[in-house]
Design an enzyme around this catalytic site. Structure first.
Site, PDB file in Angstrom:
ATOM      1  NE  ARG A  20      -2.594  -1.402   3.566  1.00 23.19           N
ATOM      2  CZ  ARG A  20      -2.761  -1.092   4.719  1.00 23.19           C
ATOM      3  NH1 ARG A  20      -4.489  -0.313   4.926  1.00 23.19           N
ATOM      4  NH2 ARG A  20      -2.807  -1.537   5.328  1.00 23.19           N
ATOM      5  CB  THR A  86       3.428 -12.909  11.318  1.00 22.96           C
ATOM      6  OG1 THR A  86       2.291 -13.950  10.959  1.00 22.96           O
ATOM      7  CG2 THR A  86       3.199 -11.662  10.091  1.00 22.96           C
ATOM      8  N   GLY A 110       9.124  -3.999  12.162  1.00 25.70           N
ATOM      9  CA  GLY A 110      10.412  -3.637  11.241  1.00 25.70           C
ATOM     10  C   GLY A 110       9.302  -1.713  10.988  1.00 25.70           C
ATOM     11  NE  ARG A 342      29.103  23.399  -1.812  1.00 21.35           N
ATOM     12  CZ  ARG A 342      30.892  23.202  -2.434  1.00 21.35           C
ATOM     13  NH1 ARG A 342      30.822  24.360  -3.109  1.00 21.35           N
ATOM     14  NH2 ARG A 342      31.065  22.440  -3.176  1.00 21.35           N
ATOM     15  CE1 TYR A 375      33.047  27.748  -3.264  1.00 16.41           C
ATOM     16  CE2 TYR A 375      35.269  28.702  -4.469  1.00 16.41           C
ATOM     17  CZ  TYR A 375      34.523  27.387  -3.529  1.00 16.41           C
ATOM     18  OH  TYR A 375      34.576  26.371  -3.659  1.00 16.41           O
ATOM     19  CG  ASN A 386      36.328  44.266   5.200  1.00 25.55           C
ATOM     20  OD1 ASN A 386      35.379  43.566   5.584  1.00 25.55           O
ATOM     21  ND2 ASN A 386      36.178  44.465   3.843  1.00 25.55           N
TER      22      ASN A 386
HETATM   23  C1  UD1 Z   1      -0.624  -9.330  11.375  1.00 25.72           C
HETATM   24  C2  UD1 Z   1      -1.343 -10.061  12.778  1.00 25.72           C
HETATM   25  C3  UD1 Z   1      -2.353  -9.359  13.368  1.00 25.72           C
HETATM   26  C4  UD1 Z   1      -2.639  -8.141  14.037  1.00 25.72           C
HETATM   27  C5  UD1 Z   1      -1.733  -7.207  13.048  1.00 25.72           C
HETATM   28  C6  UD1 Z   1      -0.877  -5.532  13.881  1.00 25.72           C
HETATM   29  C7  UD1 Z   1      -0.889 -12.475  11.343  1.00 25.72           C
HETATM   30  C8  UD1 Z   1      -1.475 -13.221  10.667  1.00 25.72           C
HETATM   31  N1  UD1 Z   1      -2.092 -11.511  11.987  1.00 25.72           N
HETATM   32  O1  UD1 Z   1      -1.458  -8.816  10.974  1.00 25.72           O
HETATM   33  O2  UD1 Z   1      -3.117 -10.671  14.120  1.00 25.72           O
HETATM   34  O3  UD1 Z   1      -3.719  -7.438  14.548  1.00 25.72           O
HETATM   35  O4  UD1 Z   1      -0.520  -7.839  12.704  1.00 25.72           O
HETATM   36  O5  UD1 Z   1      -0.330  -5.552  13.164  1.00 25.72           O
HETATM   37  O6  UD1 Z   1       0.203 -12.059  12.564  1.00 25.72           O
HETATM   38  N2  UD1 Z   1       5.678  -9.763   7.261  1.00 25.72           N
HETATM   39  C9  UD1 Z   1       6.970 -10.800   6.833  1.00 25.72           C
HETATM   40  N3  UD1 Z   1       6.683 -11.507   6.428  1.00 25.72           N
HETATM   41  C10 UD1 Z   1       5.791 -12.330   6.067  1.00 25.72           C
HETATM   42  C11 UD1 Z   1       4.820 -11.463   5.809  1.00 25.72           C
HETATM   43  C12 UD1 Z   1       5.015 -10.346   6.435  1.00 25.72           C
HETATM   44  O7  UD1 Z   1       8.687 -10.258   7.287  1.00 25.72           O
HETATM   45  O8  UD1 Z   1       5.224 -12.754   5.208  1.00 25.72           O
HETATM   46  C13 UD1 Z   1       6.057  -9.175   8.699  1.00 25.72           C
HETATM   47  C14 UD1 Z   1       5.803  -7.572   7.581  1.00 25.72           C
HETATM   48  O9  UD1 Z   1       6.799  -6.984   6.850  1.00 25.72           O
HETATM   49  C15 UD1 Z   1       5.328  -6.728   8.937  1.00 25.72           C
HETATM   50  C16 UD1 Z   1       4.470  -7.631   9.499  1.00 25.72           C
HETATM   51  O10 UD1 Z   1       5.458  -9.221   9.582  1.00 25.72           O
HETATM   52  O11 UD1 Z   1       6.321  -5.972   9.752  1.00 25.72           O
HETATM   53  C17 UD1 Z   1       3.435  -7.913   9.903  1.00 25.72           C
HETATM   54  O12 UD1 Z   1       2.354  -8.283   8.349  1.00 25.72           O
HETATM   55  P1  UD1 Z   1       1.391  -7.711   7.949  1.00 25.72           P
HETATM   56  O13 UD1 Z   1       1.590  -8.385   6.702  1.00 25.72           O
HETATM   57  O14 UD1 Z   1       1.380  -6.252   8.277  1.00 25.72           O
HETATM   58  O15 UD1 Z   1       0.427  -8.790   9.058  1.00 25.72           O
HETATM   59  P2  UD1 Z   1      -1.298  -8.461   8.734  1.00 25.72           P
HETATM   60  O16 UD1 Z   1      -1.792  -8.762   8.045  1.00 25.72           O
HETATM   61  O17 UD1 Z   1      -0.905  -6.241   9.393  1.00 25.72           O
END
Ligand code: UD1
Ligand code: CA
Length: 480
Positions: A20, A86, A110, A342, A375, A386
């Site tokens: 997004r 995740t 992150g 600079r 300059y 001066n």
């Molecule tokens: C996740 C949680 C949700 C929670 C929300 C809070 C899960 C399934 N859901 O949803 O319960 O309310 O966070 O923000 O965990 N990422 C990876 N690798 C992946 C997928 C994600 O590193 O394969 C990282 C993303 O970069 C991000 C974080 O994990 O930093 C969360 O991933 P995102 O897809 O935003 O999870 P949500 O759907 O928001």
């Protein structure tokens, strides 16, 4: 089974693309408060007492760039490709933690850069005190949006987390949501991760499923309800990024004003968190103070300034339109309007740098002035000299840069060029229009002007020749 040693490791998830954001750049690399947002997220984790060890960062999208942005010693990186959720990400992360590690694993994101180490510390204390083997942070939201919902049983015990997409209408009505921050006993985490299945709406490995897995095994699970939901704001869009930037900025401004700094228009003051500004300084409108700037007491900035890593001594006055970078401006100096200082500029104090003066790697002694159109590059100038209007150091021969040295108490006349490398002693008077090509001794007068010639009555003859010009002026006749 070995008992939990109380040690803490951390896994920070940062492999996602951040669709997004609509960006070529990985989301966590977008800047917040002058640095990639992931640095803030990592710093908050590293600053928890005791500092988690190791800290593993799960990278995927633009992995190399993300690693480069974290010039943070001791961090380990795990590459997750492709990104399958995740839970899958944490599996990659835990692979980088020694099998011998037996403690709690802190899991964070992150893209949640507003989290503070104080809150993480409180979470850790609550987790260890409760004796739970799995804790996660929840918050109450009036609009729980697309977050995972925390499902509790009749007695109030946490049962599971259900993702918004997989939730029933009744579950969607629940206001308690999962923030995505966990503390899990490493032994439990490893075995629960093995049990994850992608049987959900997104076909992903959900980390959230470890809650139900732990419960099914009779493990103690706790949701720690955090007080300030603002710390759990994630960045998903550029609008959210801008809003968080504005919040960080407003907090910096409030702190500065409380400490005795006047911000004429806080809405247009862009001041970094690293800046140190002494009391009774007055910052005018449209000013950016970036990086580790230091401003002494009573500094006045009239407005429209861009300053990055600049040290400014007490009672300096920056007039309208100053740009300065990596330099030192000594006390009671007057800079601008419209000056460009600079990198490597060092003003000893009581200096004056006037309009349309550019300096670079230039050291000016106390009381030395360059008031107009100059300059000064690769130059060392003594005290109380001066520099006249239009003086130029000719520092570049097309291949190399060369230095110009000028002593104390000199009067460098207007429109002088100094062909570097060149040295001018102290107490030298340089006549205006001089081109200095050789060393000038102390106390000398130096000039290279052409002799002045004069032709009496020449103008009348010239006008005579153009007599047919309609208004008798020197203007060229228009050809039709
Ligand atoms: C996740 C949680 C949700 C929670 C929300 C809070 C899960 C399934 N859901 O949803 O319960 O309310 O966070 O923000 O965990 N990422 C990876 N690798 C992946 C997928 C994600 O590193 O394969 C990282 C993303 O970069 C991000 C974080 O994990 O930093 C969360 O991933 P995102 O897809 O935003 O999870 P949500 O759907 O928001
Ligand atoms: Ca998210």
């Amino acid at each position: 089974m070995t008992t939990n040693s109380g040690a803490v490791a951390a896994i920070i998830l940062a492999a996602g693309k951040g669709t997004r954001m609509r960006s070529q750049r990985a989301k966590v690399l977008h800047e917040l408060g002058g640095e990639p947002m992931i640095r803030r997220a990592v710093r908050a984790v590293a600053a928890v007492e005791p500092s988690p060890d190791p800290i593993v960062i799960v990278v995927g999208h633009q992995a190399r760039e993300v690693e480069a942005a974290l010039n943070f010693h001791g961090a380990r990186f795990a590459l997750q490709e492709p990104q399958r959720g995740t839970g899958d990400a944490v599996r990659f992360g835990i692979d980088k933690i020694s099998e011998n590690f037996n403690g709690d694993v802190l899991i964070t994101y992150g893209d949640m850069p507003a989290i503070t180490s104080a809150t993480l510390r409180a979470f850790l204390e609550a987790h260890q005190k409760s004796g739970a083997r799995l804790s996660f942070i929840s918050i109450m939201l009036d609009d729980p949006a697309a977050y995972g919902r925390v499902i509790r049983d009749e007695s109030g015990k946490v049962e599971k987390i259900v993702e918004h997409r997989d939730a029933s209408p009744a579950e969607r009505a629940i206001r308690e949501i999962n923030t995505g921050f966990y503390l899990v006993d490493s032994v439990l985490l490893r075995s629960a991760l093995e049990q994850l299945k992608p049987g959900n709406a997104q076909g992903e490995y959900y980390l959230t499923d470890i809650v139900a897995i732990a419960r099914a095994r009779g493990e103690k699970v706790e949701a720690w309800v955090a007080e300030d939901p603002a710390e759990f704001a994630g960045i998903n869009t550029r609008e959210e990024l801008a809003n968080m930037e504005a919040e960080i900025r407003a907090a910096v401004n409030r702190k500065l004003m409380a400490s005795g700094v006047t911000l004429v228009d806080p809405a247009s003051a862009y001041i970094s968190e690293q800046a140190a500004i002494a009391p009774d300084s007055v910052i005018g409108p449209n000013v950016q103070i970036l990086g580790a700037c230091k401003l002494g007491e009573g500094v006045r900035i009239d407005g429209t300034a861009w300053l990055s890593n600049v040290t400014i001594g007490p009672r300096c006055h920056l007039k309208l339109g100053v740009r300065a970078e990596d330099c030192v401006i000594g006390e009671e100096s007057e800079i601008g309007p419209f000056a460009n200082l600079r990198a490597g500029t060092e003003l000893a104090g009581h200096n004056r740098i006037g309009n349309f003066v550019e300096t670079k790697k230039a050291r000016l002694g106390r009381g030395t002035k360059a008031s107009h159109l100059s300059y000064l590059g690769d130059a060392t100038i003594g005290d109380d000299t001066n520099i006249g209007c239009g003086v130029i150091t000719v520092n570049y021969d097309g291949y190399d840069k060369h230095r110009t040295e000028i002593g104390d108490r000199c009067m460098v006349g207007c429109d002088t060029q100094l062909i570097a490398p060149v040295k001018v002693g102290s107490d030298v008077y340089v006549a205006s229009g001089t081109t200095i090509i050789r060393e000038v001794q102390d106390g000398a007068l130096v000039m290279s002007q052409h002799p002045q010639r004069e032709k009496a009555g020449w103008m009348a003859t010239w006008r005579e020749r153009h007599a047919d010009s309609p208004d008798g002026s020197l203007k060229r006749k228009k050809k039709d």
